[in-house]
Structures are given as structure tokens and as C-alpha cells.
Design a protein around this motif. Sequence first.
Motif, PDB file in Angstrom:
ATOM      1  N   ASP A  17      10.807  -2.255   8.749  1.00  0.00           N
ATOM      2  CA  ASP A  17      10.731  -2.680   7.283  1.00  0.00           C
ATOM      3  C   ASP A  17       9.317  -2.660   6.707  1.00  0.00           C
ATOM      4  N   PHE A  18       8.543  -2.612   7.603  1.00  0.00           N
ATOM      5  CA  PHE A  18       7.111  -2.806   7.144  1.00  0.00           C
ATOM      6  C   PHE A  18       6.377  -1.640   6.887  1.00  0.00           C
ATOM      7  N   ILE A  19       6.676  -0.639   7.683  1.00  0.00           N
ATOM      8  CA  ILE A  19       6.223   0.816   7.468  1.00  0.00           C
ATOM      9  C   ILE A  19       7.212   1.670   7.301  1.00  0.00           C
ATOM     10  N   VAL A  20       7.476   2.222   5.772  1.00  0.00           N
ATOM     11  CA  VAL A  20       8.616   2.806   5.469  1.00  0.00           C
ATOM     12  C   VAL A  20       8.091   3.998   4.675  1.00  0.00           C
ATOM     13  N   PRO A  21       9.368   5.050   4.646  1.00  0.00           N
ATOM     14  CA  PRO A  21       9.136   6.250   3.630  1.00  0.00           C
ATOM     15  C   PRO A  21       9.436   5.791   2.188  1.00  0.00           C
ATOM     16  N   PRO A  22       9.025   6.742   1.203  1.00  0.00           N
ATOM     17  CA  PRO A  22       9.305   6.218  -0.164  1.00  0.00           C
ATOM     18  C   PRO A  22      10.643   6.658  -0.475  1.00  0.00           C
TER      19      PRO A  22
ATOM     20  N   TYR B  46      -2.931  -9.756  16.987  1.00  0.00           N
ATOM     21  CA  TYR B  46      -4.170 -10.495  16.276  1.00  0.00           C
ATOM     22  C   TYR B  46      -3.428 -11.209  15.005  1.00  0.00           C
ATOM     23  N   LEU B  47      -2.467 -10.370  14.285  1.00  0.00           N
ATOM     24  CA  LEU B  47      -1.808 -10.641  13.408  1.00  0.00           C
ATOM     25  C   LEU B  47      -0.363 -11.279  13.485  1.00  0.00           C
ATOM     26  N   GLN B  48      -0.025 -12.576  13.443  1.00  0.00           N
ATOM     27  CA  GLN B  48       1.260 -13.062  13.835  1.00  0.00           C
ATOM     28  C   GLN B  48       2.270 -13.127  12.870  1.00  0.00           C
ATOM     29  N   ALA B  49       2.111 -12.226  11.925  1.00  0.00           N
ATOM     30  CA  ALA B  49       3.182 -12.006  10.904  1.00  0.00           C
ATOM     31  C   ALA B  49       4.620 -11.497  11.312  1.00  0.00           C
ATOM     32  N   PRO B  50       5.580 -12.018  11.192  1.00  0.00           N
ATOM     33  CA  PRO B  50       6.737 -11.673  11.971  1.00  0.00           C
ATOM     34  C   PRO B  50       7.536 -10.360  11.604  1.00  0.00           C
ATOM     35  N   VAL B  51       7.140 -10.035  10.157  1.00  0.00           N
ATOM     36  CA  VAL B  51       7.267  -8.628   9.837  1.00  0.00           C
ATOM     37  C   VAL B  51       6.784  -7.403  10.604  1.00  0.00           C
TER      38      VAL B  51
ATOM     39  N   PRO C 147      -0.841  -6.110   3.118  1.00  0.00           N
ATOM     40  CA  PRO C 147       0.252  -6.231   2.153  1.00  0.00           C
ATOM     41  C   PRO C 147       1.342  -6.293   2.816  1.00  0.00           C
ATOM     42  N   GLN C 148       2.495  -6.667   1.709  1.00  0.00           N
ATOM     43  CA  GLN C 148       3.771  -6.995   2.524  1.00  0.00           C
ATOM     44  C   GLN C 148       4.498  -5.586   2.951  1.00  0.00           C
ATOM     45  N   ARG C 149       4.013  -4.722   2.435  1.00  0.00           N
ATOM     46  CA  ARG C 149       4.857  -3.448   3.164  1.00  0.00           C
ATOM     47  C   ARG C 149       3.835  -2.149   2.821  1.00  0.00           C
ATOM     48  N   PHE C 150       4.142  -1.321   3.885  1.00  0.00           N
ATOM     49  CA  PHE C 150       3.224   0.150   3.711  1.00  0.00           C
ATOM     50  C   PHE C 150       4.427   1.195   3.433  1.00  0.00           C
ATOM     51  N   ILE C 151       4.004   1.936   2.250  1.00  0.00           N
ATOM     52  CA  ILE C 151       5.207   3.048   1.878  1.00  0.00           C
ATOM     53  C   ILE C 151       4.207   4.560   2.320  1.00  0.00           C
ATOM     54  N   ILE C 152       4.640   5.209   3.070  1.00  0.00           N
ATOM     55  CA  ILE C 152       3.959   6.525   3.179  1.00  0.00           C
ATOM     56  C   ILE C 152       4.861   7.565   3.014  1.00  0.00           C
TER      57      ILE C 152
ATOM     58  N   VAL D 236       0.978  -1.227  -0.035  1.00  0.00           N
ATOM     59  CA  VAL D 236      -0.130  -0.112  -0.035  1.00  0.00           C
ATOM     60  C   VAL D 236       0.930   1.183   0.027  1.00  0.00           C
ATOM     61  N   TYR D 237       0.688   2.445  -0.908  1.00  0.00           N
ATOM     62  CA  TYR D 237       1.324   3.404  -0.935  1.00  0.00           C
ATOM     63  C   TYR D 237       0.211   4.609  -0.533  1.00  0.00           C
ATOM     64  N   LEU D 238       0.820   5.315   0.535  1.00  0.00           N
ATOM     65  CA  LEU D 238      -0.169   6.497   1.117  1.00  0.00           C
ATOM     66  C   LEU D 238       0.705   7.749   0.931  1.00  0.00           C
ATOM     67  N   THR D 239       0.189   8.704   0.701  1.00  0.00           N
ATOM     68  CA  THR D 239       0.370  10.062   0.761  1.00  0.00           C
ATOM     69  C   THR D 239      -0.480  10.979   1.576  1.00  0.00           C
ATOM     70  N   VAL D 240       0.379  11.445   2.504  1.00  0.00           N
ATOM     71  CA  VAL D 240      -0.333  12.460   3.765  1.00  0.00           C
ATOM     72  C   VAL D 240       0.216  13.776   3.593  1.00  0.00           C
TER      73      VAL D 240
END
Lengths: 336, 336
Positions: B298-303, B286-291, B256-261, B157-161
Amino acid sequence: MGNRGHSGQGLESAPCHTGWNLEGKQIMPLWGGVEAGGTKIVCAVGTGPDDLRADVRIPTKTPDETIGRIVQFFRRYQENEPLASVGIATFGPVDSDPNSPSFGHVTTTPKPGWAHTDIAGIIQRELGMPVGFDTDVNAAALAEHQWGAARGIDSFVYLTVGTGIGGAAMVARTLIHGLSHPEMGHIRIPHDRAVDPFAGSCPFHGDCLEGLASGPALEARWGQDANTLPVDHPAWLLEAEYLALGLVNLLYVVFPQRFIIGGGIMQQPNLFPLVRRRVQELLNGYLQAPVILNQIDDFIVPPDLGNRAGVLGAILLAQQAASREKNSPSSTGSRT
Amino acid sequence: MGNRGHSGQGLESAPCHTGWNLEGKQIMPLWGGVEAGGTKIVCAVGTGPDDLRADVRIPTKTPDETIGRIVQFFRRYQENEPLASVGIATFGPVDSDPNSPSFGHVTTTPKPGWAHTDIAGIIQRELGMPVGFDTDVNAAALAEHQWGAARGIDSFVYLTVGTGIGGAAMVARTLIHGLSHPEMGHIRIPHDRAVDPFAGSCPFHGDCLEGLASGPALEARWGQDANTLPVDHPAWLLEAEYLALGLVNLLYVVFPQRFIIGGGIMQQPNLFPLVRRRVQELLNGYLQAPVILNQIDDFIVPPDLGNRAGVLGAILLAQQAASREKNSPSSTGSRT
């Protein structure tokens, strides 16, 4: 290459999975489907909604006993007719990533004894055939796309509102699978505690969508089974508010061509009209799609396949697994 | 077929869009990109982040004047080097459905004069070449996938704020396009008016995510430009709360595998750590994903591409348009 006559290559260019028996007659392949729910498991054999040749209901007990009975059902069936593959559509959460070492496992379910059960692996080893695997909700969405309310549509959301709230979404004819399958019931929505002081029933998040609008949430809030609440009970207006807030959030993310909403709670006859109207009010004209503005009865619809969607989806998972097996360089027995 | 030597077929099997000039040297194709924003428009020519050969900034005035200057820039460039196609990444909402009669139009924008402008059609007719078209956010997501923070990833997911909140999502290497492009900024999230009595700044929905957490919302709530709010101002804890609620909702739908904000608001140095921590708290295991549990940095990153993502994405849209043109049975000039 398909015109070279009766060579081996000629056979290979015939429709996928179709074979010939010893007398030279064409044999249509048969698939097995397993829909594993929290209280009962449905097993069936067939090729689609008009051709379900055998089915059986098994109570969900311990994994050993339950999986043993599933395997027994398909073994007995195979004494008469061979199956090409089996598909499993199960309660979650599951690992549905074919590249993961725990692919085919139920993962962190609170259901006693079932956490980390390798349901797909056990069935694949016992039956010695390809096994497809996904969540019950994803499988039901596949079946609605193939035979039901989403036929001919490229993108849709399928929601089920019952003892929990689950969701699946298809985008460009592909089900959303990211790091894992969606968990749409757990999205957060506005909750005005002045109007509804109920704290929510989700053990992880309290007042997420499932915590506010599932069957158990209705029962806990109103002190009676949702099925016994009369048509004019204020419960239904509040339920429509929460479901509409959930749909609007899904709409802004996926912008599907259609919403299909099933599950026991949606049997309440006034709920669809209330949800449709509230979705339009919440959007407030922001999305100018004609189907939302003028044809909302075609935009938010019940499923076509009813309670057969799960097991029919499992049969589609079986078809996919057989297809992958046929196209993979390695031979029989692999689980992907 | 590619080994038949110097026949016409040999040329056609060369890499897409590569040609030969009269001396027999290989010519790499060049693409044009337009990033159309509400206040300025960036035009560029090139093949990627290491090869942007010309660019220009044009203020966004009336459609006639602005589109005229865009066309002029590319015409002048073509006096020296030919372009294969142009891509347009624009503010929305737009019609990005290639099967729609209004494909390539900006639709209901409040921007004076721009509503229902056929920006892609005009540019395609004036330049006589294939034109690709999508939203600025979708294009930026494409560029981050090709060259930036989402390289090698199938779903993100790519978000722009910034002055608004926009979002794009890729699923199985395909951007989500349903009935239309996503409008992720308008999802509804919990809003505790006892903590934050601000009613929200969205003219359509009041306190949707954009109405609570965009730059203008911050300015309206705190009475000063967000860029002037000090690092320890309570504004940032509240901002992190709203953004985390938004991310968690997107997570439960797209997983998603990654969030880019990206976007101006994310320049606040403490905001990423605050958002990451709050996402973990809201998920509550609730979500047991290691990332998510162990590698959230590494999961929530800047562009990676900063403010060049939009125009680079436009160049990718141009490549796609040229590809479709090449593979379509009809010849030059069509807009899809």
C-alpha cells in the motif's frame, strides 16, 4: 466586528496572545523554549533573538532527572512572570504527528533510557500549559525563517553537518512533515571506493551521506578530530564532494530558493567555497536559475542565528502551540 | 450573506464557477485540458474522469503548427459549449513561477523549435480565457490526488519511469514548487561500475537516476528495447536496485505517506515486488513506520488513472486558473 468598542469581542480581536493586566496595561506574552540535544539541554524564556530573558544549560542525563530539571526551571521562572506555553525542539527520531498516539515522544533513539520517552506529555502535565514539539532541526529551520538567513523566503533547505547530518525543508512556507520528519542525512550518494575506501560510519547504512560526511565519519576516516585537520588537508576536498552531491540531490527534489548549512564541520573556512563550486560543476548547466549560475554565494549560505537557532525555534513552537490552543474548541491542557 | 434570496450576492455565494442560463437552469462549468508530450499532444474537455466529453490527439510538430491546432480544437468546441478556462500540462523544463516574466514558457528543452516558447501566453491570448500551467508530472500528481491513488492523502511522491524519469511531490496538500518544479530524475545514486559498467545515458550527468534507469538507459545498456526484455532477465533486478535507491532518497527527504510510480517501464510485472523488497532492505529498519514495515504493497503503488492522469491534471489546472481569476481583483484575460 472589531469596531464594536469595549465588548468582549473587541478584546478577542486584539493581536493573538496579548492580554491586559488589572491596571489595564497591555501584557506581552512570554514563551518558554527547550532545545534538547544528546549531551546538553538549553532552556530559555523570551519572545525572540533580541529578547531572551533567561536561559540555563542542563546536562542530558536520565529522562527523569533531566525532565525534572527542565520543569523546575520553568516553574521557578513562573514565580515572577507567567508563560503562555513551552516549545520543545529535540534530538530524534521523534513522533511529531499530532494525530498519533505517541505524539511528543522521542522514539527509537539509541540514547540510553530515552527511547519512547513522552517528553512533551510529561512537561505538559507538569506545567499545565500548551506544549509545542518538533525536532531540533525543524525548529532551527523555523527560527532561521522567522529571524535569520531565510527571512522572506518561501522555500529553503536547512542542513546541519556535525556529529550527525540533519535536514529540514520548508515548502510554500510549510515545513515538510510527511509520515514523519525528514531524515536527510541518510540519503545515498555516489561513493567511489577507489578514491575513498572508507566504508562509512552509519550503523544502519554504512556509506549514506551522514556515514561519509559527518564529524565522526571524518574522524574515523582520517584518524583525527575533524577540527584538527589543516585547511589544506585533502579531507576537505572530499568532504565538499560529498556535501555537494547531497545538496544536488536535495536541489532536484525540493528546488529551494536557498540552502542554509550550519553545524560544527561548516566552520572550516574553505568548505563553503569548495561546496558551492562543486555544486555548480555537478549541475553542469542543467538548472538555468540565475541564483545558482551567478549568485551562488547567496544560494548556499551559513545560518544567521548560530547556536541559538534551536532554542529560538523552540520558542516559535511554543507560540504555535499557544495559537492552536487559543483557536481550538477545547480548553487548556491539550498537547496539540 | 448566502441567505439573502435572489440578489446578486446570492448568486456570488453559489459554488465556484456554477452559473445559471437564461431559463434559470444551473450550468456546470466546463474546462479544457492540454497534455503536451514530446511526440503527441492530448486535448480534452470535461470535468473529471467520468466526464471527458471530447478529446483529440495531435502530433507534436513545430510550436506554430501544434499550438494552432490546439487553439482550433477548443474554438470549435466552444461553438457548442463555452469553456471557463484551459489548463496546460507540458513536458519541461518550464517556467511555472506565476511571478516570473517567462511564466508559462517551455524553457531550455532540446526539442527543436520549442525552447523558450510561450505556450500558455499564446493560448491565453488566442482563446481569451484564464490558462493554468504546470509540468505534465505535476499535473498527473494533482489528478491522482483528486481522483486516483492519492485520494485523501496529504503527502505523496508521484514518479514516472519511461523515456525519462520525472517526479512530483505533494506536501501538506501542496505540490512542491520552489525556484522551479522538481527534477527528481536527475538525483545521483550509488552506481557500482564493477556490477554495471554502463556509463549512463543522461547528456548532463551520465549516471544520474534517469541516466541509469530510464527506458533509453535500459535499451542502451542491454542492446534491446526494454519492452522486449524477458521477465527473468537480470536487467530487472538491476532496475529495481536503482529505482529503490531513488525511492529511498526521496523517502528520506519528503517522507511521503505513499509513492505512486507510473510510466511504461513499470508495466514489467515483477518490477513492483522487486522494488518494494529492495526498499525495505535498503532502509534496514531505520524507519519504523508500520506502512513501510508491514504494508509496503500500500506504500509503493501504481497510479489509478493510467495514461489519462496528465490530461485530467490539466483540467484541474484549468479549474485552479478559473478560481484564481474569479478571486482576483482584476478581470478576465490575465494568465495567472
